[in-house]
Scaffold this active site. Sequence first.
Site, PDB file in Angstrom:
ATOM      1  N   LYS A 131      11.080  17.359   0.550  1.00 19.83           N
ATOM      2  CA  LYS A 131       9.662  17.501   0.210  1.00 19.83           C
ATOM      3  C   LYS A 131       9.234  18.971   0.152  1.00 19.83           C
ATOM      4  O   LYS A 131       9.942  19.859   0.662  1.00 19.83           O
ATOM      5  CB  LYS A 131       8.827  16.713   1.222  1.00 19.83           C
ATOM      6  CG  LYS A 131       9.118  15.210   1.193  1.00 19.83           C
ATOM      7  CD  LYS A 131       8.140  14.441   2.073  1.00 19.83           C
ATOM      8  CE  LYS A 131       8.463  12.957   2.045  1.00 19.83           C
ATOM      9  NZ  LYS A 131       7.459  12.167   2.789  1.00 19.83           N
ATOM     10  N   TYR A 141       4.981   6.262  -5.141  1.00 18.56           N
ATOM     11  CA  TYR A 141       4.415   5.770  -3.878  1.00 18.56           C
ATOM     12  C   TYR A 141       3.403   4.641  -4.094  1.00 18.56           C
ATOM     13  O   TYR A 141       2.545   4.424  -3.229  1.00 18.56           O
ATOM     14  CB  TYR A 141       3.750   6.931  -3.133  1.00 18.56           C
ATOM     15  CG  TYR A 141       4.719   7.830  -2.386  1.00 18.56           C
ATOM     16  CD1 TYR A 141       5.554   7.331  -1.394  1.00 18.56           C
ATOM     17  CD2 TYR A 141       4.767   9.201  -2.646  1.00 18.56           C
ATOM     18  CE1 TYR A 141       6.426   8.150  -0.690  1.00 18.56           C
ATOM     19  CE2 TYR A 141       5.646  10.039  -1.953  1.00 18.56           C
ATOM     20  CZ  TYR A 141       6.469   9.502  -0.969  1.00 18.56           C
ATOM     21  OH  TYR A 141       7.326  10.311  -0.268  1.00 18.56           O
ATOM     22  N   ARG A 166      18.475   7.170   6.794  1.00 18.02           N
ATOM     23  CA  ARG A 166      17.257   6.925   7.589  1.00 18.02           C
ATOM     24  C   ARG A 166      17.456   7.351   9.044  1.00 18.02           C
ATOM     25  O   ARG A 166      16.565   7.914   9.669  1.00 18.02           O
ATOM     26  CB  ARG A 166      16.842   5.454   7.504  1.00 18.02           C
ATOM     27  CG  ARG A 166      16.296   5.102   6.131  1.00 18.02           C
ATOM     28  CD  ARG A 166      15.772   3.691   6.068  1.00 18.02           C
ATOM     29  NE  ARG A 166      14.544   3.522   6.829  1.00 18.02           N
ATOM     30  CZ  ARG A 166      13.350   3.927   6.418  1.00 18.02           C
ATOM     31  NH1 ARG A 166      13.218   4.535   5.259  1.00 18.02           N
ATOM     32  NH2 ARG A 166      12.279   3.737   7.162  1.00 18.02           N
ATOM     33  N   ARG A 216      13.697  15.153  10.473  1.00 15.31           N
ATOM     34  CA  ARG A 216      12.231  15.267  10.543  1.00 15.31           C
ATOM     35  C   ARG A 216      11.780  16.008  11.796  1.00 15.31           C
ATOM     36  O   ARG A 216      10.766  16.700  11.773  1.00 15.31           O
ATOM     37  CB  ARG A 216      11.602  13.881  10.435  1.00 15.31           C
ATOM     38  CG  ARG A 216      11.629  13.394   8.978  1.00 15.31           C
ATOM     39  CD  ARG A 216      11.319  11.948   8.898  1.00 15.31           C
ATOM     40  NE  ARG A 216      11.020  11.504   7.542  1.00 15.31           N
ATOM     41  CZ  ARG A 216      10.971  10.234   7.188  1.00 15.31           C
ATOM     42  NH1 ARG A 216      11.208   9.296   8.080  1.00 15.31           N
ATOM     43  NH2 ARG A 216      10.688   9.905   5.947  1.00 15.31           N
ATOM     44  N   ASN A 271       6.552  15.570   6.253  1.00 17.89           N
ATOM     45  CA  ASN A 271       7.631  15.241   7.195  1.00 17.89           C
ATOM     46  C   ASN A 271       9.029  15.623   6.679  1.00 17.89           C
ATOM     47  O   ASN A 271      10.030  15.111   7.148  1.00 17.89           O
ATOM     48  CB  ASN A 271       7.557  13.757   7.592  1.00 17.89           C
ATOM     49  CG  ASN A 271       7.662  12.827   6.408  1.00 17.89           C
ATOM     50  OD1 ASN A 271       7.730  13.277   5.267  1.00 17.89           O
ATOM     51  ND2 ASN A 271       7.670  11.537   6.650  1.00 17.89           N
ATOM     52  N   HIS A 315      12.091  12.288   2.388  1.00 16.23           N
ATOM     53  CA  HIS A 315      11.894  10.859   2.141  1.00 16.23           C
ATOM     54  C   HIS A 315      13.263  10.196   2.089  1.00 16.23           C
ATOM     55  O   HIS A 315      14.239  10.824   1.674  1.00 16.23           O
ATOM     56  CB  HIS A 315      11.183  10.648   0.793  1.00 16.23           C
ATOM     57  CG  HIS A 315      11.232   9.222   0.333  1.00 16.23           C
ATOM     58  ND1 HIS A 315      10.355   8.272   0.805  1.00 16.23           N
ATOM     59  CD2 HIS A 315      12.084   8.574  -0.507  1.00 16.23           C
ATOM     60  CE1 HIS A 315      10.666   7.101   0.261  1.00 16.23           C
ATOM     61  NE2 HIS A 315      11.703   7.258  -0.538  1.00 16.23           N
ATOM     62  N   GLU A 345      14.198   3.252  -6.573  1.00 13.26           N
ATOM     63  CA  GLU A 345      13.870   4.672  -6.482  1.00 13.26           C
ATOM     64  C   GLU A 345      14.877   5.543  -7.231  1.00 13.26           C
ATOM     65  O   GLU A 345      14.489   6.514  -7.884  1.00 13.26           O
ATOM     66  CB  GLU A 345      13.747   5.072  -5.002  1.00 13.26           C
ATOM     67  CG  GLU A 345      12.557   4.385  -4.343  1.00 13.26           C
ATOM     68  CD  GLU A 345      12.409   4.671  -2.852  1.00 13.26           C
ATOM     69  OE1 GLU A 345      13.242   5.414  -2.293  1.00 13.26           O
ATOM     70  OE2 GLU A 345      11.450   4.155  -2.247  1.00 13.26           O
TER      71      GLU A 345
HETATM   72  P1  CMP Z   1       7.919   8.747   3.223  1.00 12.52           P
HETATM   73  O1  CMP Z   1       9.129   8.301   3.958  1.00 12.52           O
HETATM   74  O2  CMP Z   1       8.103   9.588   2.024  1.00 12.52           O
HETATM   75  O3  CMP Z   1       7.068   7.437   2.813  1.00 12.52           O
HETATM   76  C1  CMP Z   1       5.673   7.434   2.677  1.00 12.52           C
HETATM   77  C2  CMP Z   1       5.049   8.727   3.100  1.00 12.52           C
HETATM   78  O4  CMP Z   1       3.672   8.669   3.383  1.00 12.52           O
HETATM   79  C3  CMP Z   1       5.664   9.193   4.408  1.00 12.52           C
HETATM   80  O5  CMP Z   1       6.980   9.571   4.234  1.00 12.52           O
HETATM   81  C4  CMP Z   1       4.702  10.295   4.795  1.00 12.52           C
HETATM   82  O6  CMP Z   1       4.904  11.480   4.050  1.00 12.52           O
HETATM   83  C5  CMP Z   1       3.392   9.656   4.364  1.00 12.52           C
HETATM   84  N1  CMP Z   1       2.720   8.975   5.486  1.00 12.52           N
HETATM   85  C6  CMP Z   1       3.095   7.855   6.116  1.00 12.52           C
HETATM   86  N2  CMP Z   1       2.220   7.506   7.074  1.00 12.52           N
HETATM   87  C7  CMP Z   1       1.260   8.449   7.043  1.00 12.52           C
HETATM   88  C8  CMP Z   1       0.071   8.656   7.789  1.00 12.52           C
HETATM   89  N3  CMP Z   1      -0.292   7.820   8.765  1.00 12.52           N
HETATM   90  N4  CMP Z   1      -0.687   9.718   7.491  1.00 12.52           N
HETATM   91  C9  CMP Z   1      -0.316  10.549   6.497  1.00 12.52           C
HETATM   92  N5  CMP Z   1       0.807  10.411   5.743  1.00 12.52           N
HETATM   93  C10 CMP Z   1       1.589   9.373   6.026  1.00 12.52           C
END
Ligand code: CMP
Length: 133
Positions: free
Chosen positions: A9, A49, A85, A102, A112, A115, A126
Amino acid sequence: MEKTFAIIKPNAVKKNCIGKIIAMAEDNGLKVVSARMQNLSSKEAEGFYAEHSQRPFFQSLVKFMTSGPVLLLAFEGENAVEKWRKLMGATDPAKAAPGTIRKLFGDSIEANGTHGSESLTAAQREVAFFFDK
Ligand code: CMP
Protein backbone atom coordinates in the site's frame (compact mmCIF):
# COMPACT_ATOMS: atom_id res chain seq x y z
CA MET A 1 0.30 -24.76 -5.61
CA GLU A 2 -1.93 -21.83 -4.84
CA LYS A 3 -1.92 -18.18 -5.88
CA THR A 4 -2.80 -15.21 -3.73
CA PHE A 5 -3.09 -11.52 -4.43
CA ALA A 6 -1.26 -8.83 -2.48
CA ILE A 7 -0.89 -5.06 -2.51
CA ILE A 8 1.96 -3.12 -0.97
CA LYS A 9 0.00 0.00 0.00
CA PRO A 10 0.98 3.67 -0.45
CA ASN A 11 2.29 4.11 3.10
CA ALA A 12 4.70 1.15 2.81
CA VAL A 13 5.85 2.22 -0.68
CA LYS A 14 6.54 5.74 0.69
CA LYS A 15 8.61 4.27 3.52
CA ASN A 16 10.79 2.46 0.97
CA CYS A 17 9.88 -0.96 2.32
CA ILE A 18 8.97 -2.87 -0.86
CA GLY A 19 12.18 -4.92 -0.81
CA LYS A 20 11.90 -5.88 2.85
CA ILE A 21 8.28 -6.99 2.43
CA ILE A 22 8.96 -9.07 -0.69
CA ALA A 23 12.01 -10.62 1.01
CA MET A 24 9.78 -11.77 3.88
CA ALA A 25 7.42 -13.38 1.35
CA GLU A 26 10.26 -15.05 -0.57
CA ASP A 27 11.96 -16.27 2.62
CA ASN A 28 8.68 -17.99 3.50
CA GLY A 29 8.28 -19.90 0.26
CA LEU A 30 6.18 -17.44 -1.76
CA LYS A 31 7.25 -16.63 -5.29
CA VAL A 32 6.35 -13.43 -7.15
CA VAL A 33 4.58 -14.50 -10.35
CA SER A 34 3.08 -11.11 -11.35
CA ALA A 35 3.94 -7.57 -10.28
CA ARG A 36 3.01 -4.07 -11.37
CA MET A 37 3.55 -0.70 -9.78
CA GLN A 38 0.87 1.87 -10.46
CA ASN A 39 -1.30 4.65 -9.11
CA LEU A 40 -4.81 3.27 -8.62
CA SER A 41 -7.70 5.31 -10.00
CA SER A 42 -10.69 5.92 -7.70
CA LYS A 43 -12.71 3.63 -9.96
CA GLU A 44 -10.18 0.80 -9.54
CA ALA A 45 -9.98 1.23 -5.75
CA GLU A 46 -13.78 1.39 -5.46
CA GLY A 47 -14.21 -1.70 -7.64
CA PHE A 48 -11.53 -3.65 -5.83
CA TYR A 49 -12.96 -2.86 -2.38
CA ALA A 50 -16.64 -2.99 -3.50
CA GLU A 51 -17.53 -5.44 -0.70
CA HIS A 52 -16.70 -2.68 1.80
CA SER A 53 -18.74 0.03 0.02
CA GLN A 54 -21.27 0.32 2.86
CA ARG A 55 -18.65 0.55 5.61
CA PRO A 56 -18.01 3.94 7.23
CA PHE A 57 -14.31 3.85 6.29
CA PHE A 58 -14.90 3.20 2.56
CA GLN A 59 -14.41 6.72 1.16
CA SER A 60 -11.36 7.28 3.34
CA LEU A 61 -9.93 3.92 2.25
CA VAL A 62 -10.37 4.81 -1.44
CA LYS A 63 -8.69 8.19 -0.84
CA PHE A 64 -5.77 6.51 0.92
CA MET A 65 -5.35 3.79 -1.72
CA THR A 66 -5.19 6.43 -4.46
CA SER A 67 -2.82 8.72 -2.54
CA GLY A 68 0.36 7.31 -4.08
CA PRO A 69 1.81 4.38 -6.00
CA VAL A 70 1.08 0.82 -4.90
CA LEU A 71 2.72 -2.46 -5.86
CA LEU A 72 0.23 -5.06 -7.10
CA LEU A 73 1.47 -8.63 -6.67
CA ALA A 74 0.47 -12.22 -7.25
CA PHE A 75 2.35 -14.74 -5.13
CA GLU A 76 2.46 -18.47 -5.75
CA GLY A 77 3.28 -21.16 -3.20
CA GLU A 78 1.92 -23.92 -1.02
CA ASN A 79 -1.03 -22.58 1.00
CA ALA A 80 -0.20 -19.15 -0.42
CA VAL A 81 -3.43 -17.48 0.79
CA GLU A 82 -3.03 -18.52 4.42
CA LYS A 83 0.74 -18.13 4.37
CA TRP A 84 0.57 -14.49 3.21
CA ARG A 85 -2.20 -13.66 5.70
CA LYS A 86 -0.13 -15.10 8.56
CA LEU A 87 2.91 -13.14 7.42
CA MET A 88 0.86 -9.90 7.31
CA GLY A 89 -0.73 -10.35 10.74
CA ALA A 90 -3.96 -8.74 11.99
CA THR A 91 -5.65 -5.96 9.97
CA ASP A 92 -4.96 -3.47 12.75
CA PRO A 93 -1.17 -3.08 13.18
CA ALA A 94 -1.74 -2.32 16.86
CA LYS A 95 -3.17 -5.83 17.26
CA ALA A 96 -0.76 -7.61 14.89
CA ALA A 97 1.74 -10.08 16.37
CA PRO A 98 5.40 -9.04 16.72
CA GLY A 99 7.44 -9.69 13.58
CA THR A 100 4.45 -9.56 11.21
CA ILE A 101 4.46 -7.23 8.20
CA ARG A 102 1.65 -5.04 9.50
CA LYS A 103 3.31 -4.73 12.90
CA LEU A 104 6.59 -3.76 11.24
CA PHE A 105 5.32 -1.55 8.41
CA GLY A 106 1.71 -0.57 9.24
CA ASP A 107 0.84 2.91 10.49
CA SER A 108 -2.89 2.56 11.26
CA ILE A 109 -5.81 0.22 10.66
CA GLU A 110 -6.29 1.97 7.30
CA ALA A 111 -2.64 2.50 6.33
CA ASN A 112 -1.78 -1.05 7.33
CA GLY A 113 1.01 -1.57 4.81
CA THR A 114 -0.30 -4.52 2.84
CA HIS A 115 -3.41 -6.23 1.55
CA GLY A 116 -3.88 -9.96 1.11
CA SER A 117 -6.74 -12.05 -0.23
CA GLU A 118 -8.86 -13.56 2.54
CA SER A 119 -9.77 -16.80 0.73
CA LEU A 120 -8.92 -18.77 -2.39
CA THR A 121 -12.12 -17.51 -4.04
CA ALA A 122 -11.18 -13.90 -3.24
CA ALA A 123 -7.63 -14.55 -4.49
CA GLN A 124 -8.92 -15.73 -7.87
CA ARG A 125 -11.16 -12.67 -8.23
CA GLU A 126 -8.45 -10.26 -7.10
CA VAL A 127 -5.68 -11.68 -9.31
CA ALA A 128 -8.07 -11.51 -12.28
CA PHE A 129 -9.14 -7.94 -11.34
CA PHE A 130 -5.61 -6.61 -11.84
CA PHE A 131 -3.72 -9.14 -13.99
CA ASP A 132 -4.47 -10.67 -17.38
CA LYS A 133 -4.41 -14.42 -17.62
P1 CMP B 1 -7.29 -4.76 3.60
O1 CMP B 1 -6.76 -6.07 4.05
O2 CMP B 1 -6.74 -4.17 2.37
O3 CMP B 1 -8.89 -4.88 3.45
C1 CMP B 1 -9.77 -3.81 3.64
C2 CMP B 1 -9.09 -2.59 4.16
O4 CMP B 1 -9.93 -1.64 4.76
C3 CMP B 1 -8.13 -2.97 5.27
O5 CMP B 1 -7.06 -3.69 4.78
C4 CMP B 1 -7.80 -1.60 5.84
O6 CMP B 1 -6.89 -0.88 5.03
C5 CMP B 1 -9.17 -0.96 5.75
N1 CMP B 1 -9.91 -1.07 7.02
C6 CMP B 1 -10.44 -2.16 7.58
N2 CMP B 1 -11.08 -1.88 8.73
C7 CMP B 1 -10.95 -0.56 8.89
C8 CMP B 1 -11.39 0.35 9.89
N3 CMP B 1 -12.09 -0.07 10.95
N4 CMP B 1 -11.09 1.65 9.75
C9 CMP B 1 -10.39 2.06 8.67
N5 CMP B 1 -9.94 1.25 7.68
C10 CMP B 1 -10.21 -0.05 7.80
